[in-house]
Scaffold this motif. Structure first.
Motif, PDB file in Angstrom:
ATOM      1  N   UNK A  21      49.633  25.046  58.926  1.00  0.00           N
ATOM      2  CA  UNK A  21      49.737  24.390  60.236  1.00  0.00           C
ATOM      3  C   UNK A  21      49.976  22.892  60.075  1.00  0.00           C
ATOM      4  N   UNK A  22      49.323  22.266  59.113  1.00  0.00           N
ATOM      5  CA  UNK A  22      49.545  20.833  58.879  1.00  0.00           C
ATOM      6  C   UNK A  22      50.961  20.575  58.381  1.00  0.00           C
ATOM      7  N   UNK A  23      51.450  21.416  57.483  1.00  0.00           N
ATOM      8  CA  UNK A  23      52.836  21.278  57.024  1.00  0.00           C
ATOM      9  C   UNK A  23      53.804  21.454  58.191  1.00  0.00           C
ATOM     10  N   UNK A  24      53.501  22.374  59.079  1.00  0.00           N
ATOM     11  CA  UNK A  24      54.359  22.614  60.225  1.00  0.00           C
ATOM     12  C   UNK A  24      54.445  21.379  61.122  1.00  0.00           C
ATOM     13  N   UNK A  25      53.365  20.648  61.286  1.00  0.00           N
ATOM     14  CA  UNK A  25      53.390  19.408  62.066  1.00  0.00           C
ATOM     15  C   UNK A  25      54.390  18.431  61.445  1.00  0.00           C
ATOM     16  N   UNK A  26      54.314  18.246  60.130  1.00  0.00           N
ATOM     17  CA  UNK A  26      55.243  17.343  59.437  1.00  0.00           C
ATOM     18  C   UNK A  26      56.680  17.846  59.566  1.00  0.00           C
ATOM     19  N   UNK A  27      56.897  19.142  59.410  1.00  0.00           N
ATOM     20  CA  UNK A  27      58.249  19.695  59.498  1.00  0.00           C
ATOM     21  C   UNK A  27      58.825  19.532  60.899  1.00  0.00           C
ATOM     22  N   UNK A  28      58.010  19.689  61.910  1.00  0.00           N
ATOM     23  CA  UNK A  28      58.494  19.504  63.283  1.00  0.00           C
ATOM     24  C   UNK A  28      58.884  18.044  63.526  1.00  0.00           C
ATOM     25  N   UNK A  29      58.095  17.117  62.992  1.00  0.00           N
ATOM     26  CA  UNK A  29      58.437  15.690  63.137  1.00  0.00           C
ATOM     27  C   UNK A  29      59.759  15.395  62.428  1.00  0.00           C
ATOM     28  N   UNK A  30      59.946  15.951  61.237  1.00  0.00           N
ATOM     29  CA  UNK A  30      61.191  15.753  60.498  1.00  0.00           C
ATOM     30  C   UNK A  30      62.364  16.415  61.225  1.00  0.00           C
ATOM     31  N   UNK A  31      62.151  17.622  61.746  1.00  0.00           N
ATOM     32  CA  UNK A  31      63.171  18.310  62.553  1.00  0.00           C
ATOM     33  C   UNK A  31      63.606  17.431  63.724  1.00  0.00           C
ATOM     34  N   UNK A  32      62.625  16.892  64.423  1.00  0.00           N
ATOM     35  CA  UNK A  32      62.904  16.059  65.603  1.00  0.00           C
ATOM     36  C   UNK A  32      63.707  14.822  65.210  1.00  0.00           C
ATOM     37  N   UNK A  33      63.298  14.159  64.150  1.00  0.00           N
ATOM     38  CA  UNK A  33      64.012  12.958  63.697  1.00  0.00           C
ATOM     39  C   UNK A  33      65.434  13.300  63.272  1.00  0.00           C
ATOM     40  N   UNK A  34      65.625  14.446  62.646  1.00  0.00           N
ATOM     41  CA  UNK A  34      66.958  14.859  62.237  1.00  0.00           C
ATOM     42  C   UNK A  34      67.857  15.159  63.420  1.00  0.00           C
ATOM     43  N   UNK A  35      67.291  15.709  64.476  1.00  0.00           N
ATOM     44  CA  UNK A  35      68.074  16.094  65.645  1.00  0.00           C
ATOM     45  C   UNK A  35      68.273  14.952  66.636  1.00  0.00           C
ATOM     46  N   UNK A  82      65.653  20.229  57.985  1.00  0.00           N
ATOM     47  CA  UNK A  82      64.609  21.120  57.496  1.00  0.00           C
ATOM     48  C   UNK A  82      65.228  22.503  57.475  1.00  0.00           C
ATOM     49  N   UNK A  83      65.338  23.091  56.296  1.00  0.00           N
ATOM     50  CA  UNK A  83      65.896  24.438  56.143  1.00  0.00           C
ATOM     51  C   UNK A  83      64.739  25.373  55.820  1.00  0.00           C
ATOM     52  N   UNK A  90      66.111  18.226  53.310  1.00  0.00           N
ATOM     53  CA  UNK A  90      67.156  17.446  52.651  1.00  0.00           C
ATOM     54  C   UNK A  90      67.433  16.206  53.493  1.00  0.00           C
ATOM     55  N   UNK A  91      67.826  15.133  52.799  1.00  0.00           N
ATOM     56  CA  UNK A  91      68.064  13.861  53.480  1.00  0.00           C
ATOM     57  C   UNK A  91      68.963  12.985  52.622  1.00  0.00           C
TER      58      UNK A  91
END
Length: 175
Positions: A21-35, A82-83, A90-91
């Motif tokens: 769940x904590x990793x998912x929070x970080x991944x969602x933030x990265x997803x949002x920044x990417x989009x 985020x894949x 990737x960045x």
């Protein structure tokens, strides 16, 4: 009177679920920044193990950061994705004016921090175990569409440091 009861061992993997769940929070933030780019003064520090299997970074960065590295996602970045199927982030970033593409397995991430809102997350190793429905710890999901914002990361001057979440917790004022 003393409480000599032993803690009950859970038959449910709460530790792993909490970590996921904590990793998912970080991944969602990265997803949002990417989009959508980074809103306001938000920016991220992402720390990862450079020696983890699957990490793809330029050789000069691997030589400079053989164990762990922190990147700053702030002013110049591109192609942030985020894949979930490949379990990677990737960045594209510039280091000293030299562009580089990084591919970081989600399992290699050790910390995520957004200093604007003082949110810090620290991660342990990803468990290889499957849950009771046979799914991987982080199930595949669709990537968010959109373009990455243009921004410049600051290159870390010193080896990465993982900071305890306690350092960022808000304490009640004592009036």
């Amino acid at each position: 009177m003393t409480d000599d009861t032993k803690p009950v061992e859970s038959l449910l993997p709460y530790d792993r679920w909490t970590e996921d769940a904590m990793r998912e929070v970080a991944l969602r933030a990265l997803d949002h920044a990417g989009a959508h780019g980074l809103p306001g003064d938000h920016h991220f520090y992402l720390t990862f193990r450079t020696d983890a299997p699957g990490v793809q970074i330029p050789g000069h960065l691997k030589a400079r950061y053989p164990d762990e590295m922190t990147i700053v996602i702030q002013h110049q970045f591109w192609d942030l994705k985020v894949d979930r199927a490949a379990q990677t982030v990737s960045i594209g970033l510039s280091f000293g004016g030299v562009p580089a593409q990084l591919s970081i397995p989600i399992a290699a991430m050790t910390a995520f921090w957004d200093p604007h809102v003082r949110i810090g997350l620290r991660f342990g190793p990803v468990a290889e175990a499957e849950d009771d429905e046979g799914e991987a710890a982080l199930p595949p999901a669709g990537d968010l569409p959109g373009e990455a914002a243009e921004a410049t990361p600051a290159e870390p001057d010193a080896p990465a440091q993982v900071v305890s979440l306690d350092a960022f917790r808000r304490r009640p004022s004592r009036d």
